[in-house]
Design a protein around this motif. Structure first.
Motif, PDB file in Angstrom:
ATOM      1  N   GLN A  58       0.805  -1.230  -0.076  1.00 16.44           N
ATOM      2  CA  GLN A  58      -0.084   0.021   0.054  1.00 16.44           C
ATOM      3  C   GLN A  58       0.871   1.252  -0.131  1.00 16.44           C
ATOM      4  O   GLN A  58       1.695   1.439   1.102  1.00 16.44           O
ATOM      5  CB  GLN A  58      -0.929  -0.007   1.204  1.00 16.44           C
ATOM      6  CG  GLN A  58      -1.815  -1.121   1.397  1.00 16.44           C
ATOM      7  CD  GLN A  58      -2.663  -0.740   2.422  1.00 16.44           C
ATOM      8  OE1 GLN A  58      -3.803   0.139   2.442  1.00 16.44           O
ATOM      9  NE2 GLN A  58      -2.658  -1.539   3.521  1.00 16.44           N
ATOM     10  N   PRO A  59       0.662   2.188  -1.111  1.00 15.35           N
ATOM     11  CA  PRO A  59       1.465   3.425  -1.171  1.00 15.35           C
ATOM     12  C   PRO A  59       1.238   4.126   0.313  1.00 15.35           C
ATOM     13  O   PRO A  59       0.401   4.295   0.936  1.00 15.35           O
ATOM     14  CB  PRO A  59       0.928   4.139  -2.252  1.00 15.35           C
ATOM     15  CG  PRO A  59       0.157   3.134  -3.052  1.00 15.35           C
ATOM     16  CD  PRO A  59      -0.120   2.069  -2.217  1.00 15.35           C
ATOM     17  N   GLY A  60       2.598   4.543   0.692  1.00 10.21           N
ATOM     18  CA  GLY A  60       2.528   5.238   1.913  1.00 10.21           C
ATOM     19  C   GLY A  60       2.724   4.508   3.253  1.00 10.21           C
ATOM     20  O   GLY A  60       2.762   5.061   4.355  1.00 10.21           O
ATOM     21  N   ILE A  61       2.328   3.329   2.964  1.00 11.38           N
ATOM     22  CA  ILE A  61       2.362   2.327   4.529  1.00 11.38           C
ATOM     23  C   ILE A  61       3.418   1.226   4.251  1.00 11.38           C
ATOM     24  O   ILE A  61       4.126   1.082   5.208  1.00 11.38           O
ATOM     25  CB  ILE A  61       0.991   1.821   4.300  1.00 11.38           C
ATOM     26  CG1 ILE A  61      -0.287   2.407   4.593  1.00 11.38           C
ATOM     27  CG2 ILE A  61       0.800   0.685   5.620  1.00 11.38           C
ATOM     28  CD1 ILE A  61      -1.776   2.110   4.400  1.00 11.38           C
ATOM     29  N   THR A  62       3.495   0.463   3.234  1.00  6.37           N
ATOM     30  CA  THR A  62       4.528  -0.334   3.135  1.00  6.37           C
ATOM     31  C   THR A  62       5.334  -0.011   1.846  1.00  6.37           C
ATOM     32  O   THR A  62       4.924   0.866   1.164  1.00  6.37           O
ATOM     33  CB  THR A  62       4.211  -1.806   3.012  1.00  6.37           C
ATOM     34  OG1 THR A  62       3.216  -1.867   2.096  1.00  6.37           O
ATOM     35  CG2 THR A  62       3.765  -2.350   4.567  1.00  6.37           C
ATOM     36  N   SER A  63       6.303  -0.705   1.336  1.00  6.99           N
ATOM     37  CA  SER A  63       6.982  -0.573   0.189  1.00  6.99           C
ATOM     38  C   SER A  63       7.584  -1.685  -0.627  1.00  6.99           C
ATOM     39  O   SER A  63       7.588  -2.792   0.234  1.00  6.99           O
ATOM     40  CB  SER A  63       8.218   0.224   0.461  1.00  6.99           C
ATOM     41  OG  SER A  63       9.082  -0.548   1.236  1.00  6.99           O
ATOM     42  N   PRO A  64       7.731  -1.719  -1.999  1.00  2.00           N
ATOM     43  CA  PRO A  64       8.141  -2.866  -2.562  1.00  2.00           C
ATOM     44  C   PRO A  64       9.515  -3.191  -2.003  1.00  2.00           C
ATOM     45  O   PRO A  64       9.880  -4.459  -1.715  1.00  2.00           O
ATOM     46  CB  PRO A  64       8.365  -2.349  -3.947  1.00  2.00           C
ATOM     47  CG  PRO A  64       7.593  -1.386  -4.068  1.00  2.00           C
ATOM     48  CD  PRO A  64       7.419  -0.806  -2.798  1.00  2.00           C
ATOM     49  N   GLU A  65      10.516  -2.208  -1.420  1.00  4.70           N
ATOM     50  CA  GLU A  65      11.507  -2.553  -0.957  1.00  4.70           C
ATOM     51  C   GLU A  65      11.611  -3.468   0.397  1.00  4.70           C
ATOM     52  O   GLU A  65      12.385  -4.429   0.655  1.00  4.70           O
ATOM     53  CB  GLU A  65      12.591  -1.389  -0.524  1.00  4.70           C
ATOM     54  CG  GLU A  65      12.859  -0.496  -1.394  1.00  4.70           C
ATOM     55  CD  GLU A  65      11.846   0.216  -2.064  1.00  4.70           C
ATOM     56  OE1 GLU A  65      10.811   0.727  -1.512  1.00  4.70           O
ATOM     57  OE2 GLU A  65      11.980   0.360  -3.383  1.00  4.70           O
TER      58      GLU A  65
END
Ligand SMILES: Cc1cc2nc3c(=O)[nH]c(=O)nc-3n(C[C@H](O)[C@H](O)[C@H](O)COP(=O)(O)OP(=O)(O)OC[C@H]3O[C@@H](n4cnc5c(N)ncnc54)[C@H](O)[C@@H]3O)c2cc1C
Length: 548
Positions: A58-65
């Protein structure tokens, strides 16, 4: 039946349906055919719906990294960066696509999606509340104008060692031989659910969809594509005797796991290795305990288990006299399976879903994008479709060697003719094959054990002549046994090649009990030897990316 199409999708499950829908969306003039062994409204791992989309960034909550860090922990470093990273990057737009189709993702009081932690880092699992998911997918496929050929098992790819041009098979009811020539072929026919024998002894009492017998792995291998991760032989602790899923649903909602001594088992996150350890070290049976949970939580869990996943669970617990408010749910070890969705086994693919054979793409559990789950099936269904549409652009159908088609038709006819008076039922034969897989091809592994399986293998192949085949349904089971045997052969070769132990129990070798990153932080890749026809094993470096 002779068909010609731009894009052939083999398997009408999660990935196959998505691929077909997106291909038509990308270019409505492209012709798309799905060939499905069952009936697409209910076939595949999703028969009804699913309780969660396991990976959503979820953008702004978790990240692909952050997801990639989690994935590296889960795979113990045996992970190519690009495909998993692309899946994570595209996961949120996939969620939005599903929402636009009416699939429900519940939100909390603050209007945020309900997310839960099942990965080492980050809340990537988003709850999903859609018992009708498979019907929605099937409906979308029909609306898109895709041609659907149900109840047809693909038995061989049309391929010349360098590129794929379609596939052949037969209708399971009428026996009609089906040839489909295609500019692009997308394999989306799942993993190998029917690998070792479940403890219940029921051939189809498996956790994963039992219609998937490793067909895709065998088809790709026989056609000359590369495969990997076959030494990752996995099982789970799930409802004893039923092998139904419930860990994510219960443990993320506050349930605990206790052993026979009444001790609570420490689960770092929903890691199954600790539970399997309790069973193996004699502290079983182990149980899910929920009597400390408030009534509304129990009801929520019951609602999910008894509707979305497998409604049969309700009856099962009623008959056993177990009420989650008081009783314990006994867990048992499932059968072992090979899977690119829950595990790390599959056809080698890159971030474009391309296999090592030109014109052949793979998406979902059949492809090795470790632990991609439903998110991967959908995202790579989408990716494969986009790439396939680009590939077919302005291309003519390739020339297909007619003798290959004649040979396959003749081979199937011969089995029907020669095996009609066989002495062993197809069911008994499969039982014996899978019991032998349980004996020799699963952990704990060692050189001797694995080679015992290779001793049995030619005997099984020879003795298939004695299987009794009286109709086309049995012929399809016969073909599935060949797929299972191919998968077992590949798995044993990969297990012999990886001279170390890795992934806890799933590749535990008593003769090489330690993990050895210095020598084995590599893929074991398998392919068919062109001249010898034997399994070739290659050690292939990990493709890194980003900061890993
Ligand atoms: C019980 C269960 C619960 C799960 N829960 C979740 C969850 O909550 N969240 C999540 O993210 N993931 C979950 N997963 C994982 C997810 O469902 C799978 O990763 C995903 O659905 C796989 O999709 P697929 O298209 O690769 O395979 P499938 O959906 O299994 O489709 C394969 C299709 O190919 C057909 N087929 C096979 N062989 C042939 C052949 N030779 N010829 C023609 N057709 C053939 C089959 O009949 C089948 O329809 C769950 C899986 C299971 C089994």
């Amino acid at each position: 039946m002779n068909l010609e199409t731009d894009i052939l999708v083999i398997g009408g499950g999660s990935a196959g349906c998505m691929a077909a829908i997106v291909a038509k969306e990308q270019n409505p003039d492209v012709s798309v055919v799905i060939i499905e062994k069952g009936e697409i409204s209910r076939s595949g791992s999703i028969a009804m719906g699913m309780d969660a989309l396991n990976i959503v960034v979820q953008p702004g909550i978790t990240s692909p990294e952050l997801y990639m860090k989690s994935a590296l922990i889960a795979t113990e470093g045996i992970l190519d960066y690009n495909p998993s990273n692309i899946m994570a990057e595209r996961s949120y737009s996939m969620l939005k696509r599903l929402e636009s189709w009416g699939i429900r993702f519940p939100r909390d009081e603050e209007n945020k999606y309900i997310s839960l932690q099942v990965h080492a880092k980050g809340n990537f699992l988003l709850e999903m509340d859609s018992p009708d998911l498979k019907l929605v997918l099937a409906e979308k496929v029909k609306e898109a104008g895709v041609r659907i050929i149900n109840r047809t098992i693909i038995t061989k790819l049309l391929a010349n060692g360098e590129r794929a041009n379609g596939a052949m098979g037969f209708n399971i009811r009428s026996g009609e031989f089906v040839v489909c020539k295609a500019k692009v072929t997308i394999l989306a026919n799942g993993g190998c659910a029917r690998f070792s024998l479940p403890n219940s002894g029921y051939l189809y009492g498996t956790f994963d969809y039992p219609g998937n017998a490793g067909d895709g792995y065998s088809l790709a291998y026989q056609a000359g594509a590369q495969l990997t991760g076959f030494e990752y032989t996995q099982c789970s602790p799930l409802i004893k005797d039923l092998n139904c899923p419930l860990l994510y649903i219960t443990l993320t909602r506050g349930a605990e796991v206790v052993n026979a001594l009444g001790e609570t088992i420490d689960l770092e996150y929903v890691s199954t290795q600790n539970m399997l350890k309790e069973l193996r070290e004699g502290r079983g049976p182990i149980f899910i305990k929920m009597n400390h949970l408030p009534e509304e939580r129990i009801r929520e869990i019951e609602r999910i288990l008894f509707t979305t996943e497998r409604p049969i669970q309700k009856k099962f617990w009623e008959n056993r006299g177990v009420d989650f408010r008081e009783g314990l749910i006994e867990l048992g070890e499932t059968e072992y399976q090979l899977c690119g969705g829950h595990g790390m086994t599959g056809i080698v693919v890159n971030e474009k879903a391309e296999t090592t054979l030109k014109g052949l793409y793979a998406a979902g559990d059949v492809a090795c994008v470790p632990f991609q789950h439903l998110t991967g099936a959908f995202v790579f269904g989408e990716v494969a479709a986009e790439e396939a549409v680009k590939f077919v652009n302005n291309k003519e159908l390739s020339e297909v060697d007619q003798s290959m088609i004649n040979d396959e038709e003749q081979r199937l006819h011969n089995i029907m003719d020669n095996n009609k008076n066989g002495s062993i039922s197809v069911k008994d034969f499969e039982y014996k094959v899978r019991r032998t897989i349980s004996d020799y091809a699963i952990p704990p592994k060692n050189d001797q054990k694995l080679k015992r399986f290779l001793w049995w293998l030619p005997r099984f192949r020879e003795e298939m002549k004695s299987i009794r085949i009286t109709d086309y349904h049995e012929l399809s089971k016969f073909e599935e046994i060949q797929f299972i045997l191919d998968c077992a052969e590949l798995s044993v070769h990969a297990s012999l090649a990886r001279k170390e132990s890795r992934w806890g129990w799933f590749h535990y070798r008593t003769d090489y009990p330690e993990k050895d990153d210095r020598n084995w932080l590599k893929h074991i890749v398998l392919k068919k030897g062109i001249k010898s026809g034997e399994v070739q094993t290659l050690l292939v470096p990990i493709k890194k990316g980003g900061k890993n």
